[in-house]
Motif scaffolding. Structure first.
Motif, PDB file in Angstrom:
ATOM      1  N   ASP A  77      -5.485  -1.176  -3.550  1.00  0.00           N
ATOM      2  CA  ASP A  77      -6.557  -0.544  -4.316  1.00  0.00           C
ATOM      3  C   ASP A  77      -7.066   0.739  -3.675  1.00  0.00           C
ATOM      4  OD1 ASP A  77      -7.601  -1.978  -2.161  1.00  0.00           O
ATOM      5  OD2 ASP A  77      -9.487  -2.430  -3.185  1.00  0.00           O
ATOM      6  N   LEU A  78      -6.373   1.216  -2.635  1.00  0.00           N
ATOM      7  CA  LEU A  78      -6.747   2.466  -2.002  1.00  0.00           C
ATOM      8  C   LEU A  78      -5.891   3.608  -2.557  1.00  0.00           C
ATOM      9  CD1 LEU A  78      -7.041   1.141   1.668  1.00  0.00           C
ATOM     10  CD2 LEU A  78      -8.882   1.436  -0.011  1.00  0.00           C
ATOM     11  N   ARG A  79      -6.195   4.822  -2.142  1.00  0.00           N
ATOM     12  CA  ARG A  79      -5.502   6.003  -2.662  1.00  0.00           C
ATOM     13  C   ARG A  79      -3.978   5.858  -2.537  1.00  0.00           C
ATOM     14  NH1 ARG A  79      -7.241  11.365  -3.296  1.00  0.00           N
ATOM     15  NH2 ARG A  79      -9.206  10.806  -2.269  1.00  0.00           N
ATOM     16  N   GLY A  80      -3.295   6.021  -3.657  1.00  0.00           N
ATOM     17  CA  GLY A  80      -1.841   5.983  -3.644  1.00  0.00           C
ATOM     18  C   GLY A  80      -1.237   4.608  -3.565  1.00  0.00           C
ATOM     19  N   GLN A 136     -13.936   9.082   5.330  1.00  0.00           N
ATOM     20  CA  GLN A 136     -15.104   9.629   4.647  1.00  0.00           C
ATOM     21  C   GLN A 136     -15.847   8.541   3.886  1.00  0.00           C
ATOM     22  OE1 GLN A 136     -14.922  13.633   2.753  1.00  0.00           O
ATOM     23  NE2 GLN A 136     -15.323  12.525   0.854  1.00  0.00           N
ATOM     24  N   SER A 137     -15.098   7.578   3.340  1.00  0.00           N
ATOM     25  CA  SER A 137     -15.704   6.496   2.569  1.00  0.00           C
ATOM     26  C   SER A 137     -16.083   5.300   3.421  1.00  0.00           C
ATOM     27  CB  SER A 137     -14.732   6.042   1.468  1.00  0.00           C
ATOM     28  OG  SER A 137     -14.424   7.096   0.584  1.00  0.00           O
ATOM     29  N   PHE A 138     -15.222   4.931   4.362  1.00  0.00           N
ATOM     30  CA  PHE A 138     -15.410   3.686   5.110  1.00  0.00           C
ATOM     31  C   PHE A 138     -16.258   3.862   6.371  1.00  0.00           C
ATOM     32  CE2 PHE A 138     -11.823   2.642   2.444  1.00  0.00           C
ATOM     33  CZ  PHE A 138     -12.036   1.307   2.135  1.00  0.00           C
ATOM     34  N   THR A 139     -16.265   5.046   6.942  1.00  0.00           N
ATOM     35  CA  THR A 139     -17.093   5.298   8.134  1.00  0.00           C
ATOM     36  C   THR A 139     -17.895   6.575   7.924  1.00  0.00           C
ATOM     37  OG1 THR A 139     -15.258   6.467   9.230  1.00  0.00           O
ATOM     38  CG2 THR A 139     -15.510   4.108   9.691  1.00  0.00           C
ATOM     39  N   ALA A 156     -10.409  13.788   5.817  1.00  0.00           N
ATOM     40  CA  ALA A 156     -11.145  12.523   5.913  1.00  0.00           C
ATOM     41  C   ALA A 156     -11.206  11.784   4.586  1.00  0.00           C
ATOM     42  CB  ALA A 156     -12.554  12.778   6.440  1.00  0.00           C
ATOM     43  N   ALA A 157     -11.124  12.508   3.473  1.00  0.00           N
ATOM     44  CA  ALA A 157     -11.129  11.848   2.170  1.00  0.00           C
ATOM     45  C   ALA A 157      -9.818  11.117   1.947  1.00  0.00           C
ATOM     46  CB  ALA A 157     -11.366  12.877   1.063  1.00  0.00           C
TER      47      ALA A 157
END
Length: 210
Positions: free
Chosen positions: A161-164, A93-96, A87-88
């Motif tokens: 701006d998100l992971r990767g 995990q962050s958005f919901t 989920a991370a």
């Protein structure tokens, strides 16, 4: 070929269902699996595969519901193999918060660009990273259309701006993989209305001056 754009899930992500000879392929079932099943059942179509442009939470929410109901394989790029179960990584995990999304691993891993034949459907899988490391676009040459995920939108591009994410990589993907397609190619994005290559070449402000 028939196709329909169905906004689903918390961000109303565009899910696409394509049909030929009563068989269908599903792209990015982002949520509301029961609603999607009801639509497919009403059409009396038989799904044969789920294609994921990438593994952000808003594109994968209904994957297990659809996969388990129809017993069909899920395709995803290997660079995001772990995102479905984490989920991370997939962002839920962050958005919901309170509603993490963890689903079973993909059945078929995409490792490079290739021609993917699923029944009557003939795709060219293009690696288009930048929005996420494993973003891919599915090009149907004979139909003159491409599923771009969150890489290219109508007069916009995917966030980086998100992971990767990587802005330069995203712009390179767009220019080297998408804008080289015939200008009348229809672009079916992960969010918002459909567009075409010609309009984005001429009107997309994020691509000017690259």
């Amino acid at each position: 070929m028939k196709w329909n754009q169905i906004p689903l899930g918390p961000l109303q992500t565009n899910c696409y269902v394509m049909e030929k000879a009563e068989k269908c392929v599903i792209v990015d079932p982002g949520g509301e699996g029961d609603k999607l099943i009801q639509y497919i059942q009403t059409k009396k179509w038989q799904p044969i595969a789920i294609l994921l442009t990438h593994a952000h939470f808003d594109h994968i929410g209904a994957v297990d519901v659809i996969r388990d109901y129809y017993q069909i394989p899920v395709y995803l790029h290997e660079k995001e193999a772990k995102w479905l179960v984490d989920a991370a990584l997939n962002g839920s995990q962050s958005f919901t918060p309170g509603h993490p999304i963890k689903i079973k691993p993909a059945d078929q891993m995409i490792t490079n660009e290739f021609d993917l034949v699923l029944g009557e459907f003939h795709f060219t899988v293009l690696e288009t990273p930048g929005h996420s490391p494993g973003s891919v676009s599915y090009y149907l040459r004979d139909e003159g259309m491409i599923f771009s995920g969150d890489v290219l939108f109508q007069q916009s591009v995917g966030r980086t701006d998100l992971r990767g994410g990587n802005e330069q990589q995203l712009l390179t993907s767009i220019h080297e993989k998408l804008l080289v397609l015939p200008e009348d190619t229809i672009v079916l994005p992960g969010h918002g209305p459909i567009t075409n290559i010609s309009d984005e070449m001429n009107q997309n402000p994020f691509l000017n001056g690259f």
